[in-house]
Design an enzyme around this catalytic site. Structure first.
Site, PDB file in Angstrom:
ATOM      1  N   GLU A  38      15.356 -14.102  -0.428  1.00 30.90           N
ATOM      2  CA  GLU A  38      15.537 -15.368   0.866  1.00 30.90           C
ATOM      3  C   GLU A  38      15.206 -16.302   0.541  1.00 30.90           C
ATOM      4  O   GLU A  38      15.454 -17.206   0.734  1.00 30.90           O
ATOM      5  CB  GLU A  38      16.033 -14.883   2.172  1.00 30.90           C
ATOM      6  CG  GLU A  38      16.870 -14.257   2.813  1.00 30.90           C
ATOM      7  CD  GLU A  38      16.686 -13.795   4.326  1.00 30.90           C
ATOM      8  OE1 GLU A  38      16.060 -15.063   4.938  1.00 30.90           O
ATOM      9  OE2 GLU A  38      16.930 -12.596   4.598  1.00 30.90           O
ATOM     10  N   ASP A  88       0.648  -1.468  -0.029  1.00 29.49           N
ATOM     11  CA  ASP A  88      -0.034   0.405   0.012  1.00 29.49           C
ATOM     12  C   ASP A  88       1.155   1.697  -0.311  1.00 29.49           C
ATOM     13  O   ASP A  88       2.166   1.457   0.491  1.00 29.49           O
ATOM     14  CB  ASP A  88      -0.802   0.133   1.261  1.00 29.49           C
ATOM     15  CG  ASP A  88      -1.727   0.963   1.855  1.00 29.49           C
ATOM     16  OD1 ASP A  88      -2.795   1.080   0.259  1.00 29.49           O
ATOM     17  OD2 ASP A  88      -2.029   2.336   2.410  1.00 29.49           O
TER      18      ASP A  88
HETATM   19  C1  NOJ Z   1      -4.316   2.616  -1.027  1.00 27.56           C
HETATM   20  C2  NOJ Z   1      -5.717   2.333  -1.079  1.00 27.56           C
HETATM   21  O1  NOJ Z   1      -5.954   0.860  -2.162  1.00 27.56           O
HETATM   22  C3  NOJ Z   1      -6.984   2.659  -0.157  1.00 27.56           C
HETATM   23  O2  NOJ Z   1      -7.860   1.706   0.089  1.00 27.56           O
HETATM   24  C4  NOJ Z   1      -6.412   3.012   1.456  1.00 27.56           C
HETATM   25  O3  NOJ Z   1      -7.527   3.808   1.982  1.00 27.56           O
HETATM   26  C5  NOJ Z   1      -5.026   3.997   1.647  1.00 27.56           C
HETATM   27  N1  NOJ Z   1      -4.251   3.284   0.182  1.00 27.56           N
HETATM   28  C6  NOJ Z   1      -4.816   4.149   2.372  1.00 27.56           C
HETATM   29  O4  NOJ Z   1      -4.163   3.138   2.987  1.00 27.56           O
END
Ligand code: NOJ
Length: 584
Positions: A288, A238
């Site tokens: 790894e 993310d």
């Molecule tokens: C991207 C994710 O896809 C989204 O759903 C989320 O709200 C934001 N990052 C924050 O983590």
């Protein structure tokens, strides 16, 4: 020609990802290079407990369906313990499972079942921020300024005579300032009082971690190992262009711009050079594991940066394996726009040695059927726009064939294979996306693509939840979901589902698809046409009038009715030229 059934007897090309053979061992080490991964938004996939919320056991029950569809693996949205302020992207415990979704034993059963079917399992990891319920943040609040836990976040004194102004002018991605002020615990003598501020690029319940503190990197090493030891095949990372902020946290030159768009535009808060060190560290750690059994553990990044060239830096050979190429997703339905983003991707990303990771839909975006149903590319939806859903559906089908014909890997978001349109008229009171509340109810963006899937029957809950009659899906499903239920889709050979299934089957069988070369072909102005490898042609008509098919050949698959030698408007087709080695 209608959506053609793939030629029978196609001999499969070498199996990289293993889904065809039903095993994930013995597949190519770099199985991800042309894999098609299905994004499971766990909450909305299938509910096994009857509480109206999807869960891991539901995902396990749905694996045979995904196997039949023909994908190579799944990516699970966050299932960690979380107060769900951003549906799991606010993680309170990185090494657990939220009871709503199951437990670690159920997770293990899911991984084992997926592997038995030859499906890879990729899980979401959220390193830019955690939940305000995470033990570190709780400790940081309790200990006061200068404490060891505060140093794991971005705490700072405010500006103004009494520290009443935020430390800088940054705006949060989901609306409002990027800083919130805390109340300091009162000392032995004093009462609690307003104190420092902390940084959150998303909601206040998602404090940003301070990656300049070595404790943070060490912690995430342990988290990665925890899940790798449980058998996961990789991580969807993310906010992979986040993590590091400018060390001085200076004012942004254009804070309003940062809020106007959901793309990461504040150059002081995103895309800092130091972040690449983290991806090198994670790649080495994943390697790894890969060295032990010859199977890469995938790192696929959510990288929102302005240009394909910047994007390419994230997939250098010792960094992330893949990064979603969102420029295709954000392109309007326009032949020149599509050609431009495909060209940029192929030029800039292919040069890194990685492959392009194509994506048309995900849990943050208006679904293609609706996005392509109006003019241009909608960044938000309201129930009042004049949608032409049939046109949107035809274009979404064409876009799917285009994506599956491009060189590289692809991700399919759940419901995309059912041709689900966006649910644009959810009542305000059921909306849960923090963006809606934090923008004063101005931006209704992400709930409409997250409505629980329809599986069967004619009325909500459409087989989504096994619960009693009163069990309600966590977001209401409209009546018209009946038309898209999986049982109907499977029974109708003209459905989106069959188009995806046939496309995936052909892709697995045709040596020209997946990785390899792409050569643009001359075509009428509204048509995008290219040849893959030797003699596999894909053409898309972005216009509404029929156009002559760019080259003669044997049709393999088309997204709509295709009379001989003609490519109707809003339609894509695959051919093999008469001189090409035919599938046999
Ligand atoms: C991207 C994710 O896809 C989204 O759903 C989320 O709200 C934001 N990052 C924050 O983590």
């Amino acid at each position: 020609m209608l959506t053609a059934t793939p030629h029978s007897g196609i001999s499969p090309r070498p199996d990289r990802a293993g889904a065809a053979s039903g095993t994930t061992s013995g597949t190519a080490r770099d199985w991800w290079r042309d894999a098609v991964i299905y994004q499971v938004y766990v909450r909305s996939f299938l509910d096994s407990t009857g509480d109206g919320i999807g869960d891991l056991a539901g995902v396990r029950a749905g694996l045979p369906y995904l196997k039949k569809l023909g994908v190579d693996g799944i990516w699970l949205s966050p299932f960690y313990p979380s107060p769900q302020h951003d549906h799991g992207y606010d993680v309170a415990d990185y090494c657990g499972v939220d009871p709503t979704y199951g437990d670690l034993e159920e997770f293990d059963r899911l991984v084992a079942a997926a592997h038995r079917l030859g499906l890879k399992v990729v899980i979401d990891i959220v390193p830019n921020h955690c939940s305000s319920e995470h033990p570190w943040f709780r400790a940081a609040l309790a200990e006061g300024p200068g404490g060891e836990h505060r140093a794991r976040f971005h705490f700072a004194d405010g500006r103004g005579p009494n520290g009443e102004l935020p430390p800088n002018n940054w705006r949060a991605m989901f609306g409002g300032p990027a800083w919130s002020r805390v109340t300091e615990p009162g000392g032995p003598a004093g009462a609690p009082e307003p104190g420092q501020w902390y940084l959150h690029l998303f909601t206040p319940e998602q404090p940003d971690l301070n990656w300049r503190n070595p404790a943070v990197a060490e912690y995430f090493d342990r988290v990665l190992r925890f899940w790798l030891d449980r058998g996961v095949d990789g991580f969807r990372v993310d906010v992979a262009a986040g993590l590091f902020k400018h060390p001085d946290l200076p004012d942004s030159p254009d804070p309003e711009a940062d809020e106007r768009t959901r793309d990461s535009v504040n150059p002081l808060a995103w895309n800092q050079p130091e972040v690449h060190e983290v991806w090198r560290r994670w790649r080495a750690l994943c390697d790894e594991y890969a060295d032990r059994d010859g199977q890469d553990r995938l790192l696929v990044g959510e990288v929102s940066v302005p240009t394909a060239r910047e994007h390419a830096k994230y997939v250098r050979p010792d960094e992330l394996h893949q990064a979603f190429f969102f420029h295709l997703l954000s392109a309007p339905w326009d032949v020149d726009a599509f050609r431009k983003v495909i060209d940029e991707a192929l030029t800039d990303i292919a040069g890194t040695g990685s492959t392009v990771t194509w994506v048309l839909n995900n849990h943050d975006q208006v679904r293609t059927v609706t996005r392509y149903a109006g003019e241009g590319c909608a960044s938000g939806v309201s129930g009042t726009e004049p949608w032409n859903v049939d046109l949107g559906a035809a274009r979404a089908r064409a876009a799917a064939l285009l994506m599956l014909a491009l060189p590289g890997a692809a991700y399919v978001y759940q419901g995309e294979e059912l041709g689900l349109p966006e649910v644009v008229d959810l009542p305000d009171e059921v909306l849960t996306d923090p963006i809606f509340r934090r923008t004063g109810s101005r931006r209704r963006i992400r709930d409409g693509c997250r409505v629980p899937l329809p599986w069967s029957g004619h009325a909500s809950p459409f087989g989504f939840t096994s619960g009693a009659e009163e069990a309600r899906p966590w977001l209401p499903q409209p009546d018209w979901f009946a038309e898209h239920a999986t049982d109907r889709a499977l029974a109708d050979t003209r459905s989106f589902w069959h188009l995806y299934r046939d496309g995936l089957q052909l892709r697995r069988g045709l040596p020209q698809l997946g990785e390899g070369t792409l050569r643009w072909l001359d075509a009428p102005p509204e048509v995008l046409a290219f040849e893959r490898g030797d003699g596999l042609i894909c053409a898309v008509n972005f216009g509404t009038a029929p156009a002559p098919a760019p080259v003669p050949g044997t049709p393999l698959l088309s997204s709509g009715e295709c009379p001989d030698g003609v490519l109707p408007g809003s339609t894509a087709a695959w051919w093999v030229t008469d001189t090409a080695p035919h599938p046999h």
